[in-house]
Scaffold this motif. Structure first.
Motif, short mmCIF file in Angstrom:
data_model
loop_
_atom_site.label_atom_id
_atom_site.label_comp_id
_atom_site.label_asym_id
_atom_site.label_seq_id
_atom_site.Cartn_x
_atom_site.Cartn_y
_atom_site.Cartn_z
N THR A 129 -4.40 74.43 38.80
CA THR A 129 -5.40 74.13 38.48
C THR A 129 -6.61 75.02 38.76
O THR A 129 -6.67 75.74 39.67
N PRO A 130 -7.52 75.23 37.86
CA PRO A 130 -8.67 76.34 38.14
C PRO A 130 -9.47 75.94 39.39
O PRO A 130 -9.84 74.94 39.51
N VAL A 131 -9.88 76.85 40.22
CA VAL A 131 -10.44 76.74 41.21
C VAL A 131 -11.91 77.85 41.34
O VAL A 131 -11.60 78.74 40.50
N LEU A 132 -12.65 77.79 41.98
CA LEU A 132 -13.64 78.53 42.34
C LEU A 132 -14.27 78.78 43.74
O LEU A 132 -14.32 77.58 44.26
N GLY A 133 -14.27 79.79 44.50
CA GLY A 133 -14.67 79.60 45.99
C GLY A 133 -16.17 79.83 46.01
O GLY A 133 -16.73 80.83 45.37
#
Length: 370
Positions: A129-133
């Motif tokens: 799943t795409p993620v961003l921090g």
């Protein structure tokens, strides 16, 4: 509607202000708090969410300090899932939250933390799943974070608005905090996450250049071939882009039909819907398709052999979409279209999808819910 998962590590970065060089481990975090440190992760999360107020978003999050509080303070009415022991959250909670949100099919998981949090996310869901921090930790060695909380919010806003954002594998790295406190930096690689990068295209393909287009197709084919798995059957859809993949593999191709390959061999050619169902029964299967140039259809134009029953069996997560960036750019922002003949299935296939656009190069693009 864009479905956004939100996870906050409430103790991320708590050791920074009191010179503890990190916050990993319950003892370190509690020591930082006893020294008067104030957690900032939720505040930084609110800064990221500020860019998303008023956009068409369904927000899923964990209770209290793991996301709910930040979401409500930012003006959202989130769907709260899972449970925690307030004031006693752990890495295990982060991993459970990530797994639950991935299972719910969110388009992106936005998470606030540091390298330890990125490790937890990577361990829990890998690159599924795409993620961003949202950067909230003391140390940020991983490449999965935006440069500021505001920048994180702006990238997500671009996705929600349907703009093209490059999706790239980025490394998750963390250092040995004990060694770091002794003045030695020992960064270790823990894996990769799929991360949307700020900006539109990282590279452009010239229009009308056959040689350039052929090079791009070669790159797409090389990426696909490198990631093929043994004992998995690949349904190869119609179109010239998929044909380039077959040419790369040295296999005959039905340009306007659907073929089936396994372990580098052609096992079925120009198959019907029923044949596809029979030959994929009980077998792990992937579906490789492309975009019809100018129209944007990925299902229902030239590949009606891909029946709703087959598509449900394969699953959205096993659809491999390939296309050149020039073909996507020619859509001028219009979404991709699924016309399976089953409105419920069309709805299930809607949302952001990953498109392989080159060698180790991909973008996220929206599939319409029509």
């Amino acid at each position: 509607m864009f479905r956004l998962g939100l996870i906050v590590n409430p103790l991320a970065g708590v050791g920074g202000s009191v010179a503890l060089k990190g916050s990993d481990g319950e003892d370190t975090a509690q020591k930082a708090l006893s020294m008067g440190a104030e957690p900032k992760a939720n505040l930084r999360t609110q800064q990221a969410l500020a860019a998303l107020v008023g956009l068409d978003i369904e927000l899923l999050t964990y209770p209290g300090e793991m996301g709910e509080s930040s979401a409500r303070l930012a003006g959202f009415e989130p769907q709260v899932i899972g449970s925690i022991h307030a004031g006693q959250t752990s890495a295990a909670d982060t991993e459970r939250a990530a797994q639950a949100m991935a299972a719910q099919g969110v388009d992106l998981i936005l998470f606030a933390g540091g390298d330890g949090t990125a490790r937890n996310i990577c361990h829990a869901i890998g690159d599924s799943t795409p993620v961003l921090g949202v950067p909230a930790g003391v140390k940020i060695h991983s490449g999965v974070y935006a440069v500021t909380p505001k920048a994180a919010g702006e990238v997500v806003a671009m996705l929600v608005r349907g703009e093209i954002v490059t999706l790239a594998d980025q490394e998750v790295r963390d250092i040995d905090e004990t060694a770091f406190r002794e003045g030695r930096v020992r960064a270790k690689y823990y894996g990769e996450l799929l991360v949307p990068e700020e900006g539109r295209f990282l590279q452009h393909v010239k229009h009308g250049g056959r040689e350039v287009e052929e090079l791009v197709l070669d790159d797409i084919a090389a990426d696909f071939a490198e990631n093929m798995e043994d004992d998995v059957r690949y349904i190869m859809g119609s179109g010239s882009t998929v044909q380039a993949l077959m040419d790369h593999l040295g296999l005959d191709n039905t340009l306007l039909g659907v073929d089936l390959i396994e372990n580098g061999e052609l096992i079925g050619q120009d198959l019907t819907a029923q044949q596809l169902l029979e030959m994929t029964e009980g077998v792990e299967t992937r579906l490789v398709i492309t975009v019809i140039g100018g129209q944007g259809h990925i299902i229902g134009r030239g590949n009606q052999q891909l029946s709703p029953e087959l598509l449900r069996r394969v699953g959205r997560e096993n659809i491999i979409l390939v296309a050149t960036k020039s073909k996507i750019k020619a859509l001028e922002g219009r979404p991709l279209i699924v016309d399976s003949g089953d409105s419920e299935l069309n709805h299930q296939l809607a949302g952001l999808i990953r498109i392989i656009t080159g060698y180790r190069d991909a973008i996220l693009y929206r599939v319409a819910d029509l």
